[in-house]
Write an enzyme that holds these catalytic residues in place. Structure first.
Site, PDB file in Angstrom:
ATOM      1  N   SER A 164       0.956  -1.248   0.134  1.00 27.84           N
ATOM      2  CA  SER A 164      -0.083   0.042  -0.194  1.00 27.84           C
ATOM      3  C   SER A 164       0.752   1.245  -0.152  1.00 27.84           C
ATOM      4  O   SER A 164       0.369   2.427  -0.256  1.00 27.84           O
ATOM      5  CB  SER A 164      -0.852   0.020   0.997  1.00 27.84           C
ATOM      6  OG  SER A 164      -2.042  -0.856   0.792  1.00 27.84           O
ATOM      7  N   LYS A 195       0.407   3.565  -2.924  1.00 27.63           N
ATOM      8  CA  LYS A 195      -0.721   4.466  -2.958  1.00 27.63           C
ATOM      9  C   LYS A 195      -0.595   5.852  -3.093  1.00 27.63           C
ATOM     10  O   LYS A 195      -1.243   6.979  -3.449  1.00 27.63           O
ATOM     11  CB  LYS A 195      -1.774   4.091  -1.722  1.00 27.63           C
ATOM     12  CG  LYS A 195      -2.500   2.898  -1.791  1.00 27.63           C
ATOM     13  CD  LYS A 195      -3.403   2.737  -0.753  1.00 27.63           C
ATOM     14  CE  LYS A 195      -4.420   1.811  -0.618  1.00 27.63           C
ATOM     15  NZ  LYS A 195      -3.664   0.299  -0.539  1.00 27.63           N
ATOM     16  N   SER A 203      -6.394   3.545   3.924  1.00 28.83           N
ATOM     17  CA  SER A 203      -5.915   2.657   2.995  1.00 28.83           C
ATOM     18  C   SER A 203      -6.733   2.052   1.956  1.00 28.83           C
ATOM     19  O   SER A 203      -6.599   0.823   1.586  1.00 28.83           O
ATOM     20  CB  SER A 203      -4.855   1.796   3.720  1.00 28.83           C
ATOM     21  OG  SER A 203      -3.690   1.397   2.931  1.00 28.83           O
ATOM     22  N   LYS A 237       2.727   6.672   5.056  1.00 26.30           N
ATOM     23  CA  LYS A 237       1.794   5.753   4.454  1.00 26.30           C
ATOM     24  C   LYS A 237       2.447   4.329   4.789  1.00 26.30           C
ATOM     25  O   LYS A 237       3.636   4.084   4.682  1.00 26.30           O
ATOM     26  CB  LYS A 237       1.633   5.634   3.053  1.00 26.30           C
ATOM     27  CG  LYS A 237       0.496   4.726   2.601  1.00 26.30           C
ATOM     28  CD  LYS A 237      -0.814   5.212   2.860  1.00 26.30           C
ATOM     29  CE  LYS A 237      -2.084   4.029   2.636  1.00 26.30           C
ATOM     30  NZ  LYS A 237      -1.768   2.813   3.605  1.00 26.30           N
TER      31      LYS A 237
END
Length: 376
Positions: free
Chosen positions: A43, A46, A103, A210
């Site tokens: 993730s 992202k 997320s 993140k």
């Protein structure tokens, strides 16, 4: 030669499979472990979807209040989601917060399809790859918008560090979103409301970015923390658990701030050295920093770092004040070489006829004494 008193900082023995740590304030790499190896980013990738979305907001191709439809493809994603379905039309701002805080894999796909050159997530991934390369992410290749496991979906930790730096510097108006601890999107997902970044509540200056996790990638984090006038960006991946990720990230931040400090090693407009001038009204020109020169050094004092002034000379006249003429080169212990610019302190006009005659005579004498190859 100049010197700054320091001792070597002990290298951080990270448990991460790969890691990258950058002191943003001085652009100094503090740690690099397998940092250029393309790995599954989970993730953490992202962040690239967010960067492209922020560009679209800046350019007017999206607005925060615009509502976007949810496709069957976006709704089909599992894992971390906002639990969107095809009856939804979702504000862009909510989608961005859903990506950052929750997320949301589905939220990424909604943004991707809205901005894709061909309306598909795959087309958006191809555009992300192209844009990432333009931004200096040499090892980034995207197969989707959210880091869902896919063949060829790869980023290096250095790529992620570069991306984090761009997000912080290029879009400061949106960066505060990364420090939000909770986001309750219309109450439909009470089990997914909290930011997974483990550092946000520790009081160590952490304010983004993140986390990521898949079974292939392990646990990772792209993070940043600011203390005083220093900001550190760090990336880790391949940890075995959320606990290991949290402990490693906190230890890295503490090490980065405690073991290194900024030092001003030359003041603006203060002469550092002189450079020889060829056929000028003066035989030399002062070399000064255009602004205060700061470098990052190990925090404790002890040994010395030597600095050398490097230039190609003699320098042809005329010289104008502010011309970049030289570099001040440092090699701190345990850190990369640092090269800082030096400029002319004043104008040096070309010499008149007497200077040219004197220079020509000097060349002839040198040629006579040493041979023609030594006269130039």
């Amino acid at each position: 030669m100049l010197s700054v008193a320091t001792v070597p900082a002990s290298a951080f023995d990270t448990k991460a499979r790969a890691a990258f740590v950058l002191d943003q304030s001085t652009d100094t790499v503090l740690l690099s472990k397998n940092a250029e190896v393309p790995l599954p980013p989970a993730s953490m990738s992202k962040l690239m979807t967010l960067y492209v979305a922020f560009e679209a907001l800046r350019d007017g191709r999206l607005t925060l209040d615009e509502q976007l439809p949810v496709s069957e493809h976006a709704m089909s994603y599992g894992g971390s989601t906002m639990f969107l379905d095809t009856t939804d039309r979702v504000r862009v701002e909510d989608l961005l917060r859903g990506i950052i805080v929750l997320s949301g894999n589905d939220a990424c796909a909604v943004i991707a399809e809205a901005l894709s050159p061909d309306g598909t997530e795959a087309g958006f991934a191809r555009y992300m790859t192209k844009r990432a390369r333009e931004l200096g992410m040499a090892n980034a290749t995207f197969a989707n918008s959210n880091g869902w496991p896919a063949a060829g979906h790869r980023m290096s930790m250095q790529d992620l560090g570069i991306l984090a730096q761009h997000l912080i510097e290029d879009f400061p108006q949106y960066y505060p979103l990364f420090s939000e601890k909770t986001f309750e999107f219309d109450g439909r997902a009470p089990s997914n409301t909290r930011n997974r970044n483990p550092l946000l509540t520790l009081g160590i200056g952490a304010d983004g970015l993140k986390t990521g996790h898949t079974s292939e990638a392990g646990y990772g984090l792209v993070g940043s923390a600011k203390q005083g006038d220093r900001r550190v960006i760090f990336v880790i991946t391949g940890l075995a658990s959320t606990k290991a990720r949290a402990e490693e990230a906190e230890a890295l931040v503490n090490w980065s701030f405690r073991q290194f400090t900024k030092k001003t090693i030359a003041k603006a407009d203060t002469p550092v050295a002189e450079a020889e001038v060829w056929r000028g009204a003066a035989r030399s020109v002062g070399l000064v920093p255009a602004e205060d020169l700061e470098i990052l050094v190990p925090a404790l004092t002890g040994s010395e770092i030597n600095a050398e002034v490097v230039y190609t000379g003699p320098i042809d006249a005329p010289v104008r004040k502010g011309d970049k003429l030289a570099e001040l080169v440092f090699q701190p212990d345990e850190l990369p070489e640092v090269r800082l610019p030096l400029v002319a302190a004043n104008d040096v006009p070309a010499g008149g006829f007497p200077v040219r005659v004197k220079t020509a005579a000097q060349v002839l004498i040198k040629r006579f004494l040493n041979g023609p190859e030594d006269a130039l």
